[in-house]
Every structure is written in C-alpha cells, then in structure tokens.
Design a protein around this motif. Structure first.
Motif, short mmCIF file in Angstrom:
data_model
loop_
_atom_site.label_atom_id
_atom_site.label_comp_id
_atom_site.label_asym_id
_atom_site.label_seq_id
_atom_site.Cartn_x
_atom_site.Cartn_y
_atom_site.Cartn_z
N ALA A 1 0.85 -1.20 0.00
CA ALA A 1 0.00 0.00 0.00
C ALA A 1 0.88 1.25 0.00
N ILE A 2 0.34 2.34 -0.53
CA ILE A 2 1.01 3.64 -0.56
C ILE A 2 0.06 4.64 0.08
N TYR A 3 0.61 5.54 0.86
CA TYR A 3 -0.23 6.58 1.47
C TYR A 3 0.59 7.85 1.65
N ARG A 4 -0.11 8.96 1.70
CA ARG A 4 0.55 10.24 1.93
C ARG A 4 0.54 10.50 3.43
N ASP B 1 3.75 0.51 2.71
CA ASP B 1 3.60 -0.73 3.45
C ASP B 1 4.16 -1.81 2.54
N LEU B 2 5.10 -2.59 3.06
CA LEU B 2 5.84 -3.54 2.23
C LEU B 2 5.70 -4.96 2.76
N VAL B 3 5.84 -5.92 1.86
CA VAL B 3 5.87 -7.34 2.22
C VAL B 3 6.93 -8.01 1.35
N GLY B 4 7.36 -9.17 1.78
CA GLY B 4 8.16 -9.99 0.89
C GLY B 4 9.62 -10.16 1.19
N PRO C 1 9.52 -8.74 10.96
CA PRO C 1 8.15 -8.51 11.38
C PRO C 1 7.63 -7.15 10.91
N ALA C 2 8.54 -6.21 10.62
CA ALA C 2 8.13 -4.85 10.23
C ALA C 2 7.61 -4.85 8.80
N ARG C 3 6.46 -4.18 8.59
CA ARG C 3 5.88 -4.11 7.25
C ARG C 3 5.37 -2.72 6.93
N TYR C 4 5.21 -1.86 7.93
CA TYR C 4 4.47 -0.62 7.72
C TYR C 4 5.32 0.61 7.98
N GLY C 5 5.00 1.69 7.28
CA GLY C 5 5.58 3.00 7.58
C GLY C 5 6.97 3.26 7.05
N PHE C 6 7.30 2.73 5.92
CA PHE C 6 8.62 2.99 5.34
C PHE C 6 8.55 4.23 4.44
#
Length: 100
Positions: free
Chosen positions: A37-40, A50-53, A58-63
């Motif tokens: 996902a992408i957000y402003r 938000d990244l996966v893979g 464990p971290a996936r969000y807020g990069f």
C-alpha cells in the motif's frame, strides 16, 4: 508525487535521515520487497509504503518512499541474441596544406 503502485517490486537504496537509529526488523540496503500500500503522510509532502516480501522481518508498515526505488527487470534475451555490428567510421583523407 509517488509513482509506486501496489504490487511493484522495490529495492531499498538508501537510509533516510529520520531513520539513523537502528531498530529490529529494519531492512538493510539492497532489500527487495513488494509494495502492499502507498499513502501520503498527513500534513506533509512525504509518502509512506507498506511492504511485504523479505524474509525474517516482522516490520511491514511505515517505510519512507524516498528510500526505495522500483526494480526494473528487463528481458535481455533479445538483446543478447542480436548480432553485434560495428561499422568503422568513414574518414576523409587529410587535405594537403599549401605553403605560401
């Protein structure tokens, strides 16, 4: 403007100034991940991802999107199978100078 979209494969290519302190699960430079996902970020011109893979994280969000770039995979088979041609440049003979 952020040109990422969900499903894009991205690579981390730099550490942001805001993330100078190491925290567990932060991906190292060179990590390949997929955009979920992408957000402003509210009140700013920044974008978050938000990244996966990638394994063992464990971290996936807020990069910060500014620290990631798209991975462009190209099919090189056509380029490799093309016959290489090199043509020697045409050269004009040197002109003789006349002495005065």
């Amino acid at each position: 403007m952020c040109d990422f979209k969900p499903g894009d494969e991205v690579e981390k290519f730099k550490e942001g100034a805001r993330h100078a302190v190491s925290w567990p699960g932060r991906p190292p430079i060179g990590t390949i991940a997929i955009v979920e996902a992408i957000y402003r970020v509210p009140g700013t011109d920044l974008y978050g991802l938000d990244l996966v893979g990638w394994p063992n994280s464990p971290a996936r969000y807020g990069f910060a999107a500014e620290n990631w770039r798209k991975v462009h995979r190209r099919d090189l088979t056509a380029w490799l199978s093309a016959k290489a041609t090199f043509e020697e440049p045409k050269r004009t003979p040197a002109k003789r100078r006349e002495r005065a």
